[in-house]
Design a protein around this motif. Sequence first.
Motif, mmCIF file in Angstrom:
data_model
loop_
_atom_site.group_PDB
_atom_site.id
_atom_site.type_symbol
_atom_site.label_atom_id
_atom_site.label_comp_id
_atom_site.label_asym_id
_atom_site.label_seq_id
_atom_site.Cartn_x
_atom_site.Cartn_y
_atom_site.Cartn_z
ATOM 1 N N SER C 105 0.834 -1.203 0.000
ATOM 2 C CA SER C 105 0.000 0.000 0.000
ATOM 3 C C SER C 105 0.864 1.246 0.000
ATOM 4 O O SER C 105 2.045 1.197 0.375
ATOM 5 N N THR C 106 0.288 2.340 -0.404
ATOM 6 C CA THR C 106 0.961 3.634 -0.334
ATOM 7 C C THR C 106 -0.108 4.720 -0.229
ATOM 8 O O THR C 106 -1.303 4.426 -0.284
ATOM 9 N N PHE C 107 0.323 5.966 -0.041
ATOM 10 C CA PHE C 107 -0.642 7.069 0.056
ATOM 11 C C PHE C 107 0.024 8.376 -0.347
ATOM 12 O O PHE C 107 1.249 8.512 -0.259
ATOM 13 N N PHE C 108 -0.818 9.312 -0.780
ATOM 14 C CA PHE C 108 -0.355 10.653 -1.136
ATOM 15 C C PHE C 108 -1.360 11.676 -0.617
ATOM 16 O O PHE C 108 -2.562 11.384 -0.539
ATOM 17 N N PRO C 109 -0.880 12.882 -0.317
ATOM 18 C CA PRO C 109 -1.803 13.957 0.069
ATOM 19 C C PRO C 109 -2.572 14.460 -1.157
ATOM 20 O O PRO C 109 -2.111 14.316 -2.294
#
Lengths: 143, 143, 143
Positions: C105-109
């Motif tokens: 998984s990953t995330f960005f603003p």
Amino acid sequence: MKVKLEKVTIQTKKPTEAINVTPQVKKIVEGSSIKNGLVNIISLHTSAGIAVTEGLSCLEEDIFFILDKLIPKEGSYHHARYLDSYGRLGINAHTHLKSILTGMSTFFPIQNGKMVMSGTQTIYFLEFDGPLCRTFCVQVLGE
Amino acid sequence: MKVKLEKVTIQTKKPTEAINVTPQVKKIVEGSSIKNGLVNIISLHTSAGIAVTEGLSCLEEDIFFILDKLIPKEGSYHHARYLDSYGRLGINAHTHLKSILTGMSTFFPIQNGKMVMSGTQTIYFLEFDGPLCRTFCVQVLGE
Amino acid sequence: MKVKLEKVTIQTKKPTEAINVTPQVKKIVEGSSIKNGLVNIISLHTSAGIAVTEGLSCLEEDIFFILDKLIPKEGSYHHARYLDSYGRLGINAHTHLKSILTGMSTFFPIQNGKMVMSGTQTIYFLEFDGPLCRTFCVQVLGE
């Protein structure tokens, strides 16, 4: 729900460097007026990492020591060829691969206006391809 | 927006141990009254990890087998020296480095009050330096 | 606070494959009407990964090259035994272990309706055990 985003710029000074960014992250959280929520720390680069470990200079050295052992600078990388988009040889495959192994982001909960983390947990920006000017985001979400 | 944070304490019993914490995480999510949002699972340690894989005891063994191969217990680590803050030799460099490779946190979406995950995905707390008393946070955010 | 969740299904075509999913993620973010917040990208599998690196085909090849070197397909894995739940030998230990190293998984603003990421950052779905039909979640949270 409140969302606050700050970009932090740092100048790395060496080819590899572990920079403790915990004080900057804590300052942004504590200045955000957000009492309960989440803080995300995200690097905007593909040849640098974000990692959390105990804040000891010997461990900082060990991070680069083990990553160099696992992913040596010199290797039969496909990236080591002439790239039109670069106008030169790709010479930093190992830096991108190290970034994938460590990851480039992390997060901590916020409770009563403070980050929930243990005393030994230290957030590091890991430079694998310096010296360069680098930017990471600190995003605080909550209420 | 609601934010709920619980700390879960576990006692590990062996030097290395993969503990399936999925049931505890699901129980906290389902007891939170949050219908749509996010659950974060974060270890508060630097010599333990959080990982997601299929819930099979043979795979649990393989996690430690491969990590020991990549980051042996005995090695020329800089951490293997006398540390004032410890009052003894640093002998667990490998445990910190394994934690960096696996990561120490993960997250899943919540939809209609349930975690969105597949049947094979199992959340593990990975002990690299036990036996110890360990704590991880389960934070539920949403509405 | 708004929470939107979409599941994206892809059919991989080769045993290993790095699929750039950035355009699909951006489209979901931009169609979400959420202006400030967070986007989470989460694979629902245990033999595939999510990673962020520069979008170059040579680097895609290097990801599999280095992971094969670190975690060879053939090895003395505990998973390589008859498993009742499979009805056959476990032959893909290396794919699960690669998934743990890269993460899933990953995330960005999100700021002003756009993902905050640099031009070189590319989100990849990494197939380690294809060809298979795969699903990942794109969750947008914010306001």
